[in-house]
Write an enzyme that holds these catalytic residues in place. Sequence first.
Site: not given
Ligand code: NOJ
Length: 561
Positions: A21, A23, A25, A29, A98, A199, A254, A327-328
């Site tokens: 971050d 700023n 908040d 960013d 992405d 995605d 993906e 991130h998932d």
């Molecule tokens: C895969 C993404 O990596 C995930 O974070 C997202 O929730 C779903 N696709 C839906 O876009």
Amino acid sequence: MNRTWWKESVVYQIYPRSFQDSNGDGIGDIPGIISRLDYLQQLGVDVIWLSPVYESPNDDNGYDISHYQKIMDDFGTLADWEMLLDGLHQRKMRLIMDLVVNHSSDEHAWFVESRKSKDNPYRDFYIWRDGKDNKEPNNWSSIFSGSSWQLDEETDQYYLHLFSKKQPDLNWEHEPLRHKVYDMMTWWLDKGVDGFRMDVINLISKVEGLPDAAGDLKYNSGGEYFMNGPRIHEYLQEMNQEVLSKYDIMTVGETPGVSPEEAALYVGEDRKELNMVFQFELMDIDAGPGGKWNVTPWTLKEFKRIMSKWQTELYGKGWNSLYLNNHDQPRMVSRFGNDKKYRKESAKMLATLLHTLQGTPYIYQGEELGMTNVKFDSIDDYQDIETLNMFKEYREMGFSEADIMKSIHSKGRDNARTPMQWDATTHGGFTTGTPWLTVNPNYSDINAEEAVNDSESIYHYYRSLIALRKQYDVIVYGEYKLLLQENERIYSYTRTLGDERLLVVLNFFEEPVQFELPETVMYGSFERLIGNYDAPEAVEPHSLQLRPYEAIVYKLNNTSN
Ligand code: NOJ
């Protein structure tokens, strides 16, 4: 196999909300990212994959896009983004964006129009159906719980949303929609982006008629009717011809649920679709019969079987991508290593695997520091829509709060999304404000400042691995051969390219274990390239007493001169 820059690259994924971050908040960013470009350059990565930074109401942290050509206010402006791209290019790094086009946000102008009336020109940009017997058009479940259909009162029809109800699926059958997507991609490519991470791209073609899914739950997955659907390859070939083929870029799809045989259709070098895909088989290794949240123990034999299958079946046909978290997914060191006593050793061991298999490695932010999963006590401390919906659904089904929290602690997506730990100051140096998601309390020990200053850190080990890849073609292009297939504690393999041969030996557990090199692997002399413990250079690879989570990479030479 053709040689290209994206096969020789290492990719680093940034989840912008949690990176830096600038700023106060509490939300990461783009100017924050810019302030960390030197850090990334020193790490040695070649490509940055930026998770979505587009305008979005943030139902799913940016994976619900309301304008594909605008930047989210929380993250900055298009001018900031241009500065980021320039900053990367000046440092000889590349940027991939992405591309989220299985669905948009329900706040996207296309959907706002689409829902107005059945004859609106944008109606067919989305998938609308009448209900059946006063119920949804079919029994498919949403990946984020409940039905995948939402009734819209305006026209008394349902729209399909495989993810949240604020993420309506786009209708790829409709040619004008496809061309809008291609135009948007061209717009970004003309701005200079170096590729896309696509995605859930294998979900964009649905089986005609949208039949009911098998299963006796109220709502059932339906994956068989939308994963690798009937027109998927036609769409991707069209996209390639209209857009991708015109630029020197990289693409990674993906693709949940894809087998190596199917992957070859997406990434076959003669097929003109994508460069590589993310496989999910390894990510499913600890899912029980009840799915992702039904966490079950994994075995190394199964781990090796999955990786080896992908390594051998795609070899010579198409390119692999390599990742152990994103991130998932939970943090790699907590899931496949040991995030307590042997955190450093096991993170380095896993890193050795990631960087010495065949394919392009993807590092997820903080992985290079050995960041771990987090255990918040209360569901109120969680932010992820998937986690929150699941909690509610499982409570209604009668599961205890304690059991659900246990699953969240090991599998929840917020494990990976806690802010990047930069230093030991408040909130790990991520923000001067209140972070949108609490920083993992271990930031005072695990942070970038500490790692950069410690030459023995995980971070420096990543630097060395990345540098090795640039030095030895065999790491990029060599053929993979699994050794000791039945061994339940050691993962070992060779990589061979012409006269060059690599031997990788990994102890996956904390117990010491003896490694004996199979007699079929012969060598004249050897060189120890890297390892996560100090060792005398002269230790012969044919018989090794491996320490907890020990990793060693040798270069074997055919003759002794
Ligand atoms: C895969 C993404 O990596 C995930 O974070 C997202 O929730 C779903 N696709 C839906 O876009």
